[in-house]
Write a protein that holds these residues in place. Structure first.
Motif, short mmCIF file in Angstrom:
data_model
loop_
_atom_site.label_atom_id
_atom_site.label_comp_id
_atom_site.label_asym_id
_atom_site.label_seq_id
_atom_site.Cartn_x
_atom_site.Cartn_y
_atom_site.Cartn_z
N GLY A 267 0.81 -1.21 0.00
CA GLY A 267 0.00 0.00 0.00
C GLY A 267 0.84 1.26 0.00
N THR A 268 2.07 1.18 -0.51
CA THR A 268 2.95 2.36 -0.55
C THR A 268 2.32 3.41 -1.46
OG1 THR A 268 4.83 0.87 -0.34
CG2 THR A 268 5.31 3.15 -0.90
N LEU A 269 2.03 4.56 -0.88
CA LEU A 269 1.21 5.56 -1.56
C LEU A 269 1.89 6.91 -1.61
CD1 LEU A 269 -1.74 6.26 -2.66
CD2 LEU A 269 -2.14 7.13 -0.35
N ALA A 270 1.87 7.55 -2.77
CA ALA A 270 2.36 8.92 -2.92
C ALA A 270 1.18 9.86 -3.04
CB ALA A 270 3.24 9.04 -4.16
N GLY A 271 1.31 11.03 -2.43
CA GLY A 271 0.23 12.01 -2.47
C GLY A 271 0.74 13.38 -2.90
N VAL A 272 0.08 13.96 -3.89
CA VAL A 272 0.46 15.26 -4.43
C VAL A 272 -0.45 16.35 -3.85
CG1 VAL A 272 0.65 16.64 -6.54
CG2 VAL A 272 1.24 14.21 -6.58
N TYR A 273 0.15 17.48 -3.51
CA TYR A 273 -0.61 18.65 -3.07
C TYR A 273 -0.51 19.73 -4.14
CZ TYR A 273 -1.71 16.83 1.51
OH TYR A 273 -2.24 16.08 2.53
N VAL A 274 -1.65 20.36 -4.41
CA VAL A 274 -1.71 21.38 -5.46
C VAL A 274 -1.97 22.75 -4.86
CG1 VAL A 274 -2.46 19.73 -7.21
CG2 VAL A 274 -4.18 20.99 -5.91
N TYR A 340 2.77 4.24 -5.39
CA TYR A 340 1.72 4.37 -6.39
C TYR A 340 1.14 5.77 -6.34
CZ TYR A 340 -2.55 3.54 -9.03
OH TYR A 340 -3.55 3.60 -9.97
N PHE A 341 1.02 6.40 -7.50
CA PHE A 341 0.43 7.73 -7.61
C PHE A 341 -1.00 7.58 -8.13
CE2 PHE A 341 4.90 8.68 -7.65
CZ PHE A 341 5.03 9.95 -7.11
N PRO A 342 -2.00 7.64 -7.26
CA PRO A 342 -3.38 7.51 -7.74
C PRO A 342 -3.78 8.69 -8.61
CG PRO A 342 -3.36 8.16 -5.43
CD PRO A 342 -1.94 7.87 -5.81
N THR A 343 -4.60 8.41 -9.61
CA THR A 343 -5.09 9.47 -10.49
C THR A 343 -6.07 10.36 -9.74
OG1 THR A 343 -6.98 8.19 -11.25
CG2 THR A 343 -4.89 7.90 -12.45
N VAL A 344 -6.40 11.49 -10.33
CA VAL A 344 -7.40 12.38 -9.74
C VAL A 344 -8.71 11.64 -9.57
CG1 VAL A 344 -8.75 14.47 -10.11
CG2 VAL A 344 -6.32 14.47 -10.68
N GLU A 345 -9.10 10.85 -10.57
CA GLU A 345 -10.36 10.12 -10.51
C GLU A 345 -10.35 9.09 -9.40
OE1 GLU A 345 -9.80 12.14 -14.21
OE2 GLU A 345 -8.53 10.58 -13.29
N GLU A 346 -9.23 8.39 -9.23
CA GLU A 346 -9.12 7.38 -8.17
C GLU A 346 -9.17 8.04 -6.79
OE1 GLU A 346 -6.43 4.03 -10.53
OE2 GLU A 346 -5.45 5.63 -9.38
N GLN A 347 -8.48 9.16 -6.66
CA GLN A 347 -8.51 9.87 -5.38
C GLN A 347 -9.89 10.39 -5.06
OE1 GLN A 347 -5.40 12.55 -4.14
NE2 GLN A 347 -4.03 11.86 -5.74
N ASP A 348 -10.57 10.90 -6.09
CA ASP A 348 -11.91 11.45 -5.88
C ASP A 348 -12.88 10.36 -5.43
OD1 ASP A 348 -13.58 13.79 -5.96
OD2 ASP A 348 -14.58 12.92 -7.71
N ALA A 349 -12.81 9.19 -6.08
CA ALA A 349 -13.69 8.08 -5.71
C ALA A 349 -13.37 7.59 -4.30
CB ALA A 349 -13.54 6.94 -6.72
N ASN A 350 -12.10 7.50 -3.97
CA ASN A 350 -11.70 7.10 -2.61
C ASN A 350 -12.19 8.11 -1.59
OD1 ASN A 350 -9.68 5.54 -0.70
ND2 ASN A 350 -9.25 7.70 -0.43
N LYS A 351 -12.00 9.40 -1.89
CA LYS A 351 -12.43 10.45 -0.97
C LYS A 351 -13.92 10.37 -0.70
CE LYS A 351 -13.19 14.66 -2.34
NZ LYS A 351 -13.03 16.04 -2.86
N ASN A 352 -14.72 10.20 -1.74
CA ASN A 352 -16.17 10.11 -1.56
C ASN A 352 -16.54 8.95 -0.66
OD1 ASN A 352 -16.57 12.34 -3.18
ND2 ASN A 352 -16.90 11.15 -5.03
N ALA A 353 -15.87 7.80 -0.86
CA ALA A 353 -16.16 6.63 -0.05
C ALA A 353 -15.78 6.85 1.41
CB ALA A 353 -15.43 5.41 -0.61
#
Length: 367
Positions: A267-274, A340-353
């Motif tokens: 589950g190694t995860l990278a997160g980008v801040y904009v 792993y760099f999740p896409t915007v769509e993947e992050q959005d779906a995860n966030k909603n859940a």
């Protein structure tokens, strides 16, 4: 997106015109406009987050005619957007000019009309995968999810998510944010879900919620927003947070207590801040100067000093613009190569859940 690595990665006429106009301003025009404004209002920029203390100090030194008004350093990404909504008719000191939000909050801020476009002078050096094509938001830095552990209180340092469920960690594990509002915490849940084999997106959100339900039921989860102070006090001996925050906490505590930072291999995860400028910014020229500063060589190296990997990292390293001592201080490259760099769509779906399901599934009121 791959910054240290090699990442593969309906606009109105008014908006289109504003992009063109914003990008066409010279630095001299921005400086003159900012002088007239006299202030920049930031939000959610703790000084120990990604080197922001030094970055803000260098901005003040560069533009001494500007007062930097810092709002709510501990706010989450959702709180930042709410601050814009709540103050859209307010030009006073509670209205933020600029925001620093998780990537998944970028499209939402644009869709709601909460941000305005601006393309910094180094726009072409920002990877396409982490910027809006029209300039409404753009990635500045990223980190990977990690565990920060007070080794005075924890004998066996956990290295994987599943370790956290062991009885020996009763009353010790906390997130560095409220998973109903904080991007850092929301992506912590995503990482836990991926560690159980779930794909990034709705599935990771649901699997991550199940993990935290088990963690809470076991008595291991502490519903307190974790930070260096709670780590030192023993309230949250194990913190789930971005590596740069964990390393900053380690440095801040300076061995009292000793802190070990680990990155899970599952589950190694990278997160980008904009970054983005409020559509209602009281000080739009100062806001643009801020964006130019944080994407400049000086600003980007400020992030690297804070243990972050930056939008322009590869380019600046290739050009010899990142001092060797900063490179030497960064963590080993291996975790980043697996991240792993999740896409915007993947992050959005995860966030909603996660946001919609936390209360009903986990039932822990983090505060």
């Amino acid at each position: 997106m791959n910054i240290r690595l090699n990442l593969v990665a309906t606009t109105s006429l008014v908006a289109l015109l504003s992009v063109s106009a914003a990008s066409a301003q010279t630095m001299e025009e921005l400086i003159e406009g900012a002088k007239a404004e006299g202030m920049l209002t930031t939000i959610a920029l703790p000084h120990d987050w990604c080197g922001y203390g030094d970055i803000i100090a260098s901005f003040k030194a560069k533009y001494p005619f500007l007062t930097v008004n810092e709002l709510n350093p501990d706010a989450g990404s959702a709180d930042e957007l709410e601050a814009i909504r709540a103050n859209k008719d307010n030009k006073g000191p509670q209205a933020p000019d600029v925001i620093d939000i998780g990537l998944s909050f970028g499209p939402q801020s644009k869709a709601e009309g909460l941000v305005q476009p601006y393309k910094v002078s180094v726009w072409d050096e920002i990877p396409d995968a982490v910027k809006d094509a029209d300039g409404y938001y753009y990635g500045a830095y990223y980190g990977v999810m990690s565990f920060a552990v007070n080794t005075d209180l924890v004998d066996n340092v956990p290295t994987e998510w599943e370790d956290l469920l062991k009885p020996e960690y009763a009353g010790q594990v906390a997130l560095a944010g409220d998973p109903r509002a904080s991007n850092q915490a929301i992506l912590g849940v995503l990482s836990a879900g991926m560690a159980r084999g779930a794909a990034a997106g709705t599935a990771s959100g649901e699997a991550g919620l199940q993990f935290f339900k088990e963690l809470n039921a076991a008595g291991n989860f502490v519903p307190v927003i974790a930070k260096a102070g709670t780590l030192a006090q023993g309230t949250t001996p194990i913190m789930v947070m971005w590596d740069y925050n964990a390393l900053a906490a380690r440095d801040t505590l300076a061995g009292n207590p000793p802190v070990e930072v680990t990155v899970p291999t599952k589950g190694t995860l990278a997160g980008v801040y904009v970054q983005a400028i409020s559509a209602y910014a009281p000080h739009p020229n100062a806001a643009k100067l801020w964006m130019e500063h944080i994407f400049s060589d000086e600003g980007q190296n400020g992030y690297v000093k804070g243990y972050c990997h930056t939008a322009r990292f590869n380019t600046m390293v290739a050009q010899g613009k990142v001092p060797q001592d900063l490179l030497d201080a960064l963590p080993p490259a291996e975790p980043y190569e697996k991240a792993y760099f999740p896409t915007v769509e993947e992050q959005d779906a995860n966030k909603n859940a996660v946001v919609s399901g936390w209360d009903s599934v986990v039932g822990a009121n983090v505060q």
